[in-house]
Design a protein around this motif. Structure first.
Motif, mmCIF file in Angstrom:
data_model
loop_
_atom_site.group_PDB
_atom_site.id
_atom_site.type_symbol
_atom_site.label_atom_id
_atom_site.label_comp_id
_atom_site.label_asym_id
_atom_site.label_seq_id
_atom_site.Cartn_x
_atom_site.Cartn_y
_atom_site.Cartn_z
ATOM 1 N N ASP A 1 -1.295 -28.991 -11.283
ATOM 2 C CA ASP A 1 -1.418 -30.245 -12.027
ATOM 3 C C ASP A 1 -2.437 -31.155 -11.359
ATOM 4 O OD1 ASP A 1 0.122 -30.774 -9.763
ATOM 5 O OD2 ASP A 1 1.673 -31.900 -10.821
ATOM 6 N N VAL B 1 0.678 -22.965 -14.055
ATOM 7 C CA VAL B 1 0.418 -24.252 -13.403
ATOM 8 C C VAL B 1 1.438 -24.518 -12.300
ATOM 9 C CG1 VAL B 1 0.022 -26.717 -13.764
ATOM 10 C CG2 VAL B 1 -0.437 -25.100 -15.629
ATOM 11 N N LYS C 1 -5.660 -30.144 -13.486
ATOM 12 C CA LYS C 1 -5.482 -29.464 -14.776
ATOM 13 C C LYS C 1 -6.379 -30.029 -15.886
ATOM 14 C CE LYS C 1 -2.140 -27.535 -18.001
ATOM 15 N NZ LYS C 1 -2.651 -28.091 -19.260
ATOM 16 N N ARG D 1 0.694 -21.303 -24.388
ATOM 17 C CA ARG D 1 -0.399 -20.946 -23.473
ATOM 18 C C ARG D 1 -0.083 -21.366 -22.038
ATOM 19 N NH1 ARG D 1 -5.742 -24.502 -23.428
ATOM 20 N NH2 ARG D 1 -4.312 -25.688 -22.081
ATOM 21 N N ASP D 2 0.416 -22.578 -21.868
ATOM 22 C CA ASP D 2 0.656 -23.132 -20.544
ATOM 23 C C ASP D 2 2.082 -22.843 -20.073
ATOM 24 O OD1 ASP D 2 -1.874 -24.123 -20.873
ATOM 25 O OD2 ASP D 2 -1.279 -26.213 -21.126
ATOM 26 N N HIS D 3 2.188 -22.471 -18.786
ATOM 27 C CA HIS D 3 3.494 -22.142 -18.209
ATOM 28 C C HIS D 3 3.570 -22.723 -16.804
ATOM 29 C CE1 HIS D 3 4.304 -19.083 -21.371
ATOM 30 N NE2 HIS D 3 2.988 -18.922 -21.317
ATOM 31 N N TRP D 4 4.726 -23.328 -16.477
ATOM 32 C CA TRP D 4 4.937 -23.831 -15.130
ATOM 33 C C TRP D 4 5.248 -22.683 -14.168
ATOM 34 C CZ3 TRP D 4 3.303 -28.308 -13.691
ATOM 35 C CH2 TRP D 4 3.327 -29.411 -14.552
ATOM 36 N N LYS E 1 -3.327 -17.300 -21.180
ATOM 37 C CA LYS E 1 -2.226 -17.903 -20.442
ATOM 38 C C LYS E 1 -2.772 -18.763 -19.300
ATOM 39 C CE LYS E 1 0.982 -15.568 -22.748
ATOM 40 N NZ LYS E 1 1.950 -16.240 -23.643
ATOM 41 N N VAL E 2 -2.079 -19.882 -19.056
ATOM 42 C CA VAL E 2 -2.394 -20.749 -17.926
ATOM 43 C C VAL E 2 -1.109 -20.974 -17.150
ATOM 44 C CG1 VAL E 2 -3.255 -23.001 -17.176
ATOM 45 C CG2 VAL E 2 -4.250 -21.900 -19.189
ATOM 46 N N ASP F 1 -8.217 -27.853 -18.772
ATOM 47 C CA ASP F 1 -8.078 -28.077 -20.217
ATOM 48 C C ASP F 1 -9.436 -28.262 -20.877
ATOM 49 O OD1 ASP F 1 -5.317 -27.935 -20.010
ATOM 50 O OD2 ASP F 1 -5.082 -30.100 -19.739
ATOM 51 N N TRP G 1 -0.220 -30.452 -22.367
ATOM 52 C CA TRP G 1 0.451 -29.153 -22.373
ATOM 53 C C TRP G 1 0.232 -28.459 -23.706
ATOM 54 C CZ3 TRP G 1 1.976 -27.444 -17.890
ATOM 55 C CH2 TRP G 1 2.780 -26.302 -17.804
ATOM 56 N N THR G 2 -0.150 -27.194 -23.646
ATOM 57 C CA THR G 2 -0.307 -26.378 -24.853
ATOM 58 C C THR G 2 0.800 -25.342 -24.867
ATOM 59 O OG1 THR G 2 -2.718 -26.692 -24.847
ATOM 60 C CG2 THR G 2 -1.835 -24.842 -26.138
#
Length: 656
Positions: free
Chosen positions: A189, A219, A201, A233-236, A216-217, A205, A229-230
């Motif tokens: 982040d 984070v 981030k 696509r975005d994952h913690w 995939k992203v 983006d 946040w998408t």
């Protein structure tokens, strides 16, 4: 490069023999040079045997210039060599990293067993996002433990990693993502710089608006900042990696399986994706790390103060030290004026015994003064290293005398992103050292200084640095562009690798690096290296740091423009005066010759530097020639260029 100026600058009578106690138990031995000279391939085969292989090679080298393959038929896994084998050998409790956050507000101690668990979880997490062997993964992360974990997880999966320095702009990031054809990005982040959180981030983006291949992203939550946040696509990281199994079976890959690519600047606008494979690269980084730094893993605390976003971090923060079972310091921060003695506190506190950093950093610390070191016990240090650019003799001596207490060897190393590992360096305990000299090629490396026709120069002669034989960690090409690879590195001299650097042999045959040949100025027909003039300027007792560029000049073709930072002890009214500037010009003329006297000298409190500490001479050249500046997003402080331009426009300079 045979100008008398080189002889004046590079004649160095000071010579330091290896300390007797270090020589008595040094990892390197004097007979290594003869051993490698008798049978170079057998020498490298013995170094490769120190790795853990699943299957042994059938042939050491296949060489079809300019393409090489090393340890053909052998299979291994980079992560297993860096982590698993130490845990299996009962060394799981050994510390792999002491991680210190920016400003030392947070610390983490990570053992080899911890690292194995975290890497296994990350490998499972990446696999759950669809990453498999051969897939490229782009990593855009600061100096945090998760960066190392991600790199090793990629190696474990056989997915070549493409680490992009976290200070690069979104345009730079998108270009590297697209060229590498990555489908996954791992990022954070944000990050901490000089004690303050800064976003990361958002740059990803923005880059992803021009990278249609990213699926995939992943984070890492570092600062806790709110981020866009998408969904899908975005994952913690904490949702994907932390819950994953900490058991993962590593697969062995072919010795020539791609391990990573790293993008480096070229003569065109498009960066070059330098490709490194597995077996040869790991062999040479492990060997060089062990002998150049004389590593004793059971007792040394090793600190490579680079950024993992550059090749130095790959080879000498991650792969080399881990393969050798080292305990390393990993520091998130960089030296800055508000925290001048942070490094010395860390060295004293952690009992660091080996320090490897860049001349730019050394000169910054030198500018702040030896008094910052005085309260701290640095007696644990036993080997000092320099990397990234030629080091001037004055900074070398300051490093040895003040940081090393006058007793430690200084190993000035030459190598490149393309070479993968150190190529030229003294060996502590074996070879003598001279202030500012890289000395000689390592055992198993064939380096030469040649003239325009490709013929070796004699002692005292200068020319071009070339490598005449393949080496294990050499680049295997430019990603997706074999023709550019051949044209860039192999066209100047047939079947010989041209490094792009100028060099000189002194009267003893020792090698001095003079910087990139595109940093050689042609002033009235005289070829003058910017490094020569910089060395002369920082040799002045009042100068801490200098950068020199060549600017177009109607009379002389090119003229020398110098930017200097005075030492902290120099009063402001003195450093801003014409008398001080004239003394600098006269000093250069005295040290090198009247032809090298700068046309202009600008005195400035700071020079424009990237976050990794490199001076951005490209921007200084633009300022000197009054051009629009290019991308400044990678600068540690982007406002520096504005201040320098204002000073130049305001006449705070001397010109003849």
């Amino acid at each position: 490069m045979t100008e008398p100026a080189l002889d004046a600058l590079l004649h160095e009578s000071r010579r330091f023999e290896p300390p007797a106690d270090l020589a008595a138990e040094a990892n390197a031995k004097a007979d290594m040079y003869d051993e490698a000279g008798r049978d170079r391939l057998a020498f490298w085969e013995r170094q490769a045997a120190d790795l853990t292989w699943s299957a042994k090679w059938s042939k050491v080298l296949e060489w079809e210039p300019p393409f090489s393959k090393w340890f053909i038929g052998g299979t291994l896994n980079g992560c297993v060599n860096a982590v698993d084998r130490h845990v299996e050998a009962g060394l799981g409790d050994r510390v792999a990293y002491y991680w210190i956050s920016d400003g030392d507000t947070e610390r983490r101690t990570i053992t080899y067993a911890d690292l194995l668990r975290e890497v296994s979880k990350a490998a499972n997490g990446l696999a759950s996002l669809g990453v498999k062997a051969g897939d490229r993964v782009t990593i855009y992360m600061p100096m945090i433990p998760e960066t190392v974990v991600t790199i090793l997880a990629c190696a474990r999966l056989g997915a070549p990693h493409n680490v992009v320095f976290c200070g690069f702009s979104s345009d730079s990031l998108s270009g590297r993502i697209n060229d590498s054809d990555s489908h996954v990005v791992v990022t954070t982040d944000g990050q901490f710089r000089r004690g303050a959180p800064t976003p990361v981030k958002p740059a990803v983006d923005e880059a992803l608006q021009k990278t249609p291949g990213i699926e995939k992203v992943l984070v890492v939550r570092r600062t806790g900042a709110e981020v866009d946040w998408t969904e899908g696509r975005d994952h913690w990281w904490h949702d994907v990696v932390e819950p994953a199994s900490d058991s993962h079976e590593a697969e062995a890959f072919d010795s020539e399986h791609p391990l990573f690519m790293m993008y480096t600047s070229g003569t065109t606008a498009k960066p070059k994706g330098i490709l490194h494979t597995t077996g040869g690269y790991l062999t040479q980084v492990a060997f060089t790390h062990r002998v150049v730094f004389d590593l004793k893993p059971e007792r040394d605390i090793y600190w490579c103060a680079a950024d993992i976003g550059w090749i130095t971090g790959h080879s000498y923060i991650v792969y080399g030290p881990l393969i050798n079972g080292a305990t390393s310091v990993m520091y998130e921060g960089t030296p800055h004026p508000a925290d001048k003695d942070r490094w010395w506190k860390l060295i004293a506190d952690l009992k660091v015994s080996i320090l490897y950093t860049a001349p730019t950093t050394i000169r910054t610390l030198m500018k702040w003064g030896a008094e910052e070191l005085a309260p701290h016990d640095l007696s644990s240090l036993r080997v000092l290293g320099s990397v990234g650019e030629p080091i001037n003799p004055e900074a070398w001596m300051w490093y040895r005398e003040n940081v090393g207490g006058g007793r430690t060897p200084v190993v000035d190393t030459w190598w490149q992103t393309e070479t993968g590992a150190i190529m030229i360096s003294p060996l502590p305990g074996v070879t003598a050292t001279k202030p500012g000299a890289a000395m000689t090629a390592l055992p198993g490396i064939s380096a030469e200084v040649v003239d325009n026709e490709g013929k070796p120069v004699g002692n005292g002669g200068g020319g071009f640095l070339v490598l005449t034989e393949p080496w294990p960690s050499m680049l295997r090409g430019i990603w997706g562009d074999d023709e550019r690879y051949k044209e860039t590195y192999w066209s100047r001299f047939p079947d010989v690798y041209f490094a792009g650097d100028g060099a000189k042999k002194d009267e003893d045959g020792d090698i001095w690096l003079l910087g990139r040949i595109d940093d050689v100025m042609n002033v009235s027909g005289h070829r003058i290296s910017t490094t020569e003039v910089e060395h002369a300027l920082v040799g002045h007792p009042s100068v801490a740091e200098a950068a020199v560029v060549g600017a177009t000049d109607a009379m002389t073709g090119q003229a020398i423009v110098a930017f200097v930072t005075p030492r902290g002890s120099v009063a402001e009214d003195v450093s801003s005066g014409e008398e001080f500037v004239q003394s600098l010009r006269d000093h250069v003329a005295k040290e090198i010759g009247p032809i090298a006297k700068p046309r202009q000298v600008l005195v400035t409190p700071e020079l424009p530097k990237t976050r990794s500490g490199k001076i951005m001479r490209r921007l200084l050249r633009d300022i000197a020639e009054n051009r629009e500046l290019g991308d400044v997003t990678t600068l540690l402080d982007p406002t520096v260029t504005d201040a320098i331009r204002e000073r130049m426009a305001g006449g705070d300079t001397k010109e003849e």
